[in-house]
Write a protein that holds these residues in place. Structure first.
Motif, PDB file in Angstrom:
ATOM      1  N   GLU A  35       0.707  -1.072  -0.079  1.00 40.31           N
ATOM      2  CA  GLU A  35      -0.021  -0.024   0.049  1.00 40.31           C
ATOM      3  C   GLU A  35       0.753   1.101   0.081  1.00 40.31           C
ATOM      4  OE1 GLU A  35      -4.532  -0.763   1.450  1.00 40.31           O
ATOM      5  OE2 GLU A  35      -3.177   0.175   2.900  1.00 40.31           O
ATOM      6  N   LEU A  47      -5.146   5.464   0.722  1.00 41.77           N
ATOM      7  CA  LEU A  47      -4.128   4.343   0.609  1.00 41.77           C
ATOM      8  C   LEU A  47      -2.904   4.532   1.437  1.00 41.77           C
ATOM      9  CD1 LEU A  47      -4.081   3.036  -3.030  1.00 41.77           C
ATOM     10  CD2 LEU A  47      -5.253   2.104  -0.891  1.00 41.77           C
ATOM     11  N   ALA A  51      -1.828   2.384   4.577  1.00 43.66           N
ATOM     12  CA  ALA A  51      -0.429   1.868   4.683  1.00 43.66           C
ATOM     13  C   ALA A  51      -0.019   1.772   6.079  1.00 43.66           C
ATOM     14  CB  ALA A  51       0.340   2.420   3.515  1.00 43.66           C
ATOM     15  N   VAL A 115      -6.233  -2.361  -5.033  1.00 47.30           N
ATOM     16  CA  VAL A 115      -5.295  -2.542  -3.913  1.00 47.30           C
ATOM     17  C   VAL A 115      -6.327  -2.500  -2.530  1.00 47.30           C
ATOM     18  CG1 VAL A 115      -3.666  -1.502  -2.347  1.00 47.30           C
ATOM     19  CG2 VAL A 115      -3.446  -1.340  -4.656  1.00 47.30           C
ATOM     20  N   ALA A 119      -6.109  -5.596   0.108  1.00 48.64           N
ATOM     21  CA  ALA A 119      -6.199  -5.476   1.459  1.00 48.64           C
ATOM     22  C   ALA A 119      -7.250  -5.881   2.385  1.00 48.64           C
ATOM     23  CB  ALA A 119      -6.057  -3.874   1.531  1.00 48.64           C
ATOM     24  N   ASN A 154     -10.687  -0.704   4.807  1.00 46.09           N
ATOM     25  CA  ASN A 154     -10.443  -0.939   3.388  1.00 46.09           C
ATOM     26  C   ASN A 154     -11.789  -0.876   2.584  1.00 46.09           C
ATOM     27  OD1 ASN A 154      -8.422  -3.822   4.376  1.00 46.09           O
ATOM     28  ND2 ASN A 154      -7.896  -1.801   3.656  1.00 46.09           N
TER      29      ASN A 154
END
Length: 208
Positions: A35, A47, A51, A115, A119, A154
């Motif tokens: 991420e 994102l 992360a 992504v 995730a 997410n």
């Protein structure tokens, strides 16, 4: 005199729980790497916030492994430190969202969506592994709250990707970054409150 820590609160299981924490640690660290790179190239505040959350959780699992067989008081103090860290993470995300609001560009919704799906799968797997331990001591509860908050974050990133794609604006991305910050601050308050209650128990203060 009976020990309230031993009788009123469950001790952390060791062998099975340790395996779960090790798996969760590696999943979160790998997703942090994924991420942080994707967030940089997609120019997505959501994102990047997620992360940082993965990195914080990896650290949380690592610390939990270190104190797994220590006394309840030791685990409670670690949970208290993790709760404060979760709160600081929420503040950092708020600041980064403000920076993106002032100088950021429109992120890439396709990258965000792909992504975020990966995730979400990773976090649902971790949450499923940790679900049975959610009602343990404050340290175990803090670990469960991290995994739950991650899955919710997410889903929010997926909504942000859809909003950016539909509107051609970066505001959905920024709003989701704020939601992630709110989840971190809410989880921090719960963990700190639970940990403080444990450390104030007379039997817990007697042990270290």
């Amino acid at each position: 005199m009976s020990n309230c820590c031993a009788h009123e609160l469950p001790a952390a299981p060791t062998r099975a729980y340790r395996r779960v924490l090790v798996a969760a640690l590696w999943i979160n660290f790998v997703m942090f790497m994924v991420e942080v790179v994707a967030g940089w190239f997609a120019e997505s505040a959501a994102l990047q916030a997620d992360a940082l959350d993965f990195l914080g959780d990896a650290g949380s699992y690592a610390v939990s492994l270190l104190v797994l067989e220590r006394s309840l008081r030791a685990r409670s103090l670690v949970a208290l430190a993790k709760g404060v860290t979760m709160g600081l993470f929420g503040v950092v995300v708020l600041v980064r969202a403000l920076v993106h609001a002032l100088w950021g560009s429109v992120p890439q919704p396709e990258t965000m969506g792909v992504v975020a799906v990966v995730a979400l799968i990773a976090n649902l797997a971790v949450a499923r592994m940790l679900y049975r331990y959610r009602d343990g001591d404050s340290n175990m509860r803090s670990v469960w709250l991290c995994s739950r908050n991650d899955a919710l974050a997410n889903l929010a990133v997926l909504l942000a990707a859809s909003g950016v794609f539909a509107l051609g604006s970066g505001w959905p991305d920024l709003l989701v970054a704020l939601v992630i910050a709110g989840l971190a601050l809410s989880g921090a308050a719960q963990v700190v409150s639970h940990a403080l209650r444990e450390t104030r128990r007379p039997g817990c203060r007697a042990r270290s």
